[in-house]
Design an enzyme around this catalytic site. Structure first.
Site, short mmCIF file in Angstrom:
data_model
loop_
_atom_site.label_atom_id
_atom_site.label_comp_id
_atom_site.label_asym_id
_atom_site.label_seq_id
_atom_site.Cartn_x
_atom_site.Cartn_y
_atom_site.Cartn_z
N ASP A 255 -23.62 -56.20 97.01
CA ASP A 255 -23.16 -55.91 95.64
C ASP A 255 -23.67 -56.93 94.63
OD1 ASP A 255 -21.80 -53.80 96.78
OD2 ASP A 255 -20.00 -54.13 95.60
N SER B 40 -15.83 -56.28 90.18
CA SER B 40 -15.95 -57.12 91.37
C SER B 40 -14.62 -57.81 91.63
CB SER B 40 -17.04 -58.16 91.15
OG SER B 40 -16.94 -59.21 92.08
#
Length: 552
Positions: free
Chosen positions: A78, A468
């Site tokens: 990510d 996130s």
């Protein structure tokens, strides 16, 4: 044995011949065949060392008298996919991982599975597959990265993201940013704070699908390899006793995991993944369960990005079992749940202890009286939206501001880093949901830029995308319904007033009814941003963030 379908009897001689072509002996073929699902690759720091874990797992399986059979899955980093088109494929990879494990385990009927994930979407993807297939399974992650050091201070990946904003605002220079870049990530493992990967690894342990220590033992510690060997041995026992994932992942076990989520202040991504895993397990799990448990379970650990501690500190303080033991003191945990140890959770809690009360606080000395995550509702998000309330500055828990509206992450980041966002603004980023993105991009860049530029206590960010686990501040994601589905967030205009009341779980757009109706009539469903390949097919099949973004 399930594997007898592909190896026993005269008619399976051709099948055995193919096993022998790979070097398996008659004795190895006769034993239980344990699939070892290894997501190792050379693009994810948390996965660069997984071949070492896999070797230890296979050693443990052989020690217990079974035969390991390894196969791979994909894995997205990510952090590297962040803030470009690649992030549209991160959440979407979760379904591919689940499907690929299912395909391999059904095409080749293994007797049991050991899952070796470490980072963000690989963990929930494998958990979804385990629940779906429902043969004996156990998890062993690669472990967390150690925090970096710079000038006597602990740093991590988020320090670098926030450093970009600090550079743009003149708070640091390029040399200081380079020092952050070179020192924040000192080696292999999932990034060192309570970000999504570590959140999910800790919740896998809390759910009972991994042995104690899975969530917190650092990647570089020998204890991680020993745990991998024990995991390989334990899966053979689970096979022999026929203990399956759905025997472990019950409603009570999911509530245990959510309680730990709240105590730790985990990533808001857990509110996507835990319902998706529960869906595969056949366990109903409404978003309101998160609010219910959040109001009951105090926030006991202040881990990066909200605090100064890292996963290595949580491990040294006693780990997940110590957190659960503390919660059990007031019956916030059900100790009767079966676990991958082959015994009830109570047995593991009996051997646990909090050895550092600065890292794992007691229930009477919590950082916050409520858990780390809150689900908000209101006319802007009738189906809900999510915020990590433990990482919100006190002055932003209740706020009101003027909307600054952007139809993409890139447009928002340009204005944030360009100094065009002011204190009191509410940044609205839309058309970034599961369908509209597609893929519901994770937006660490704009939130880190806001914090890095010194606006973390005065600017809120609202999106139908997601954040996130490294995000801090008044960052509210998963707004449902999303803009691409005609949700209210698609009707917001620059200058509109937005009210946020996190303690009362409320988020509202102040707008006249007639004005709103006019905007609805003029709204036009946008064209898909991607019209080919997997991302397009994903956009056609994916459901709302409020349902875990599972497929129809």
């Amino acid at each position: 044995m399930r594997s007898d379908r592909m190896k026993q009897g005269i008619e399976k001689a051709p099948h055995r011949s193919l096993f022998k072509a790979m070097g398996y002996t008659d004795e190895e073929i006769a034993r239980p065949l344990i699939g070892v699902v290894n997501s190792a690759n050379e693009i994810v720091p948390g996965h660069i060392d997984l071949d070492i874990i896999a070797r230890a797992v296979k050693d443990g399986i052989r020690l217990a008298g079974a035969t390991p059979v390894e196969f791979p899955t994909i894995g997205v980093c990510d952090g590297i996919a962040m803030n470009h088109e690649g992030m549209k494929y991160s959440l979407a990879s979760r379904e591919l991982i689940a499907d690929s494990v299912e395909v391999m385990a059904m095409a080749h009927p293994f007797d049991a599975l050991v899952m070796i994930p470490n980072c963000d979407k690989i963990i929930p993807g494998m958990l979804m597959a385990a629940m779906r297939i429902n043969i004996p399974a156990i998890f062993i992650s690669g472990g967390p990265m150690l925090s970096g050091r710079l000038g006597g201070k602990k740093i991590d990946l988020i320090s670098v993201f926030e450093g970009v904003g600090a550079l743009k605002s003149g708070r640091i220079d390029e040399l200081q940013l380079r020092l952050l870049e070179d020192n924040a990530c000192p080696g292999c493992g999932s990034c060192a704070g309570m970000f999504t990967a570590n959140s999910m690894n800790c919740l896998t342990e809390a759910l009972g699908m991994a042995l104690p220590g899975n969530g917190t033992i650092p990647a570089v510690f020998a204890a991680r390899r020993r745990l991998a060997k024990l995991t390989g041995m334990k899966i053979v026992e689970l096979f022999e006793r026929d203990i399956k994932p759905r025997d472990i992942a019950t409603t009570a076990a999911f509530r245990n995991a959510i309680a730990v989520d709240m105590a730790l202040g985990c990533s808001t991504n857990t509110v996507l993944h835990v319902p998706a895993i529960a869906h595969e397990a056949g366990v109903p799990l409404d978003l309101e369960v998160f609010n219910e448990i959040s109001r009951q379970v105090p926030h006991l650990c202040s881990l990066s990005p909200a605090g100064s501690h890292h996963i290595e500190d949580l491990n040294s303080a006693g780990g997940i079992m110590a957190v659960m033991k503390e919660l059990a003191c007031k019956r916030l945990i059900d100790p009767a749940c079966m676990t991958a140890t082959g015994a009830p959770l109570a047995d593991s809690l009996a051997a646990a202890a909090v050895v550092d009360s600065d890292v794992i606080r007691g229930l009477d000395n919590a950082y916050h009286s409520e858990g780390g995550i809150a689900v908000l509702r209101g006319n802007l998000a009738p189906d809900g939206c999510v915020v990590k309330q433990s990482a919100v500055a006190p002055e932003m828990l209740v706020s009101m501001g003027r909307a600054r509206v952007f139809d993409s992450e890139e447009a928002a980041v340009a204005d944030i880093l360009g100094g065009k966002i002011r204190a009191g603004d509410v940044v609205v980023i839309r058309y970034e949901g599961p369908k509209g993105g597609p893929g519901m991009r994770e937006m660490l860049t704009p939130t880190s830029a806001i914090v890095g530029m010194g606006l973390g206590k005065s600017v809120a960010l609202i999106t139908d995308g997601r954040f996130s686990g490294g995000t801090q501040g008044a960052a509210i994601g998963h707004v449902s319904p999303e803009a691409a589905e005609g949700g209210m967030i698609g009707l917001v205009k620059d200058g509109d007033v937005i009210e946020i009341d996190i303690p009362n779980r409320s988020i509202s757009l102040r707008i006249d009814g007639a004005e709103l109706e006019g905007r609805r009539k003029n709204w036009v469903k946008p064209e898909p941003k991607i019209k080919t390949g997997y991302a397009y097919r994903y956009s056609l099949m994916v459901t709302s963030a409020s349902t875990g973004a599972v497929f129809k």
